[in-house]
Design a protein around this motif. Structure first.
Motif, mmCIF file in Angstrom:
data_model
loop_
_atom_site.group_PDB
_atom_site.id
_atom_site.type_symbol
_atom_site.label_atom_id
_atom_site.label_comp_id
_atom_site.label_asym_id
_atom_site.label_seq_id
_atom_site.Cartn_x
_atom_site.Cartn_y
_atom_site.Cartn_z
ATOM 1 N N CYS A 64 0.832 -1.199 0.000
ATOM 2 C CA CYS A 64 0.000 0.000 0.000
ATOM 3 C C CYS A 64 0.867 1.250 0.000
ATOM 4 O O CYS A 64 2.074 1.187 0.216
ATOM 5 C CB CYS A 64 -0.935 0.013 1.205
ATOM 6 N N THR A 65 0.212 2.373 -0.247
ATOM 7 C CA THR A 65 0.854 3.678 -0.170
ATOM 8 C C THR A 65 0.174 4.477 0.932
ATOM 9 O O THR A 65 -0.940 4.150 1.351
ATOM 10 C CB THR A 65 0.715 4.453 -1.497
ATOM 11 N N GLY A 66 0.829 5.536 1.364
ATOM 12 C CA GLY A 66 0.262 6.431 2.369
ATOM 13 C C GLY A 66 0.325 7.865 1.874
ATOM 14 O O GLY A 66 1.316 8.553 2.080
ATOM 15 N N GLU A 67 -0.705 8.290 1.198
ATOM 16 C CA GLU A 67 -0.734 9.633 0.622
ATOM 17 C C GLU A 67 -1.411 10.592 1.600
ATOM 18 O O GLU A 67 -2.373 10.225 2.257
ATOM 19 C CB GLU A 67 -1.514 9.621 -0.690
ATOM 20 N N THR A 68 -0.895 11.812 1.653
ATOM 21 C CA THR A 68 -1.499 12.812 2.527
ATOM 22 C C THR A 68 -1.978 13.989 1.692
ATOM 23 O O THR A 68 -1.265 14.491 0.822
ATOM 24 C CB THR A 68 -0.502 13.307 3.594
ATOM 25 N N TYR A 69 -3.200 14.398 1.956
ATOM 26 C CA TYR A 69 -3.811 15.537 1.293
ATOM 27 C C TYR A 69 -4.292 16.508 2.366
ATOM 28 O O TYR A 69 -4.168 16.242 3.555
ATOM 29 C CB TYR A 69 -4.983 15.071 0.414
#
Length: 136
Positions: A64-69
């Motif tokens: 998985c990835t951990g993207e922050t917005y």
């Protein structure tokens, strides 16, 4: 000779640490929590830094990835559409044929057991896929 940017000399784990610290708010706390859960499930997980600043966790392929917005921390499972989501925690990217994601908003609680189950399933799927491709 051009000097490489400082970020090139840092490990992915160091860059993820910095990202968490730079965020300095609930998003950093959530990213840290998700990261800790991943490492609890798989102490051998490989941390990577891809696509100009996205934390990625891999084991025989991307888990998985951990993207922050601005308003969300998005945990995208690379092969999420192939995973059983018994607890129905996927709540984003539900229409795609491959990926599935969990969007965490400020104040959200993490269903740790359900998340651990998905991480285990993603690792198992990667393991079975890598064994299949090695036989070819």
């Amino acid at each position: 000779m051009e000097k490489k940017p400082e970020k090139d000399s840092k490990s992915a784990s160091q860059l993820i640490d910095e990202k968490i610290e730079e965020l300095g708010d609930w998003r950093g706390q959530m990213l840290s929590k998700v990261r800790n859960i991943i490492k609890q499930v798989d102490p051998e997980v490989v941390e990577e830094w891809k696509w100009r600043g996205t934390p990625v966790w891999s084991h025989d392929g991307i888990i998985c990835t951990g993207e922050t917005y601005k308003n969300v921390v998005k945990m995208t499972f690379a092969k999420g559409a192939s995973l059983e989501d018994h607890m129905h925690i996927f709540n984003s990217s539900l229409d795609g044929n491959v990926r599935r994601a969990i969007d965490f908003h400020q104040g959200d609680q993490v269903n740790e057991e359900a998340l651990k189950e998905l991480i285990r399933a993603a690792i198992a799927l990667n393991n079975s896929s890598s064994k299949t491709s090695r036989k070819r």
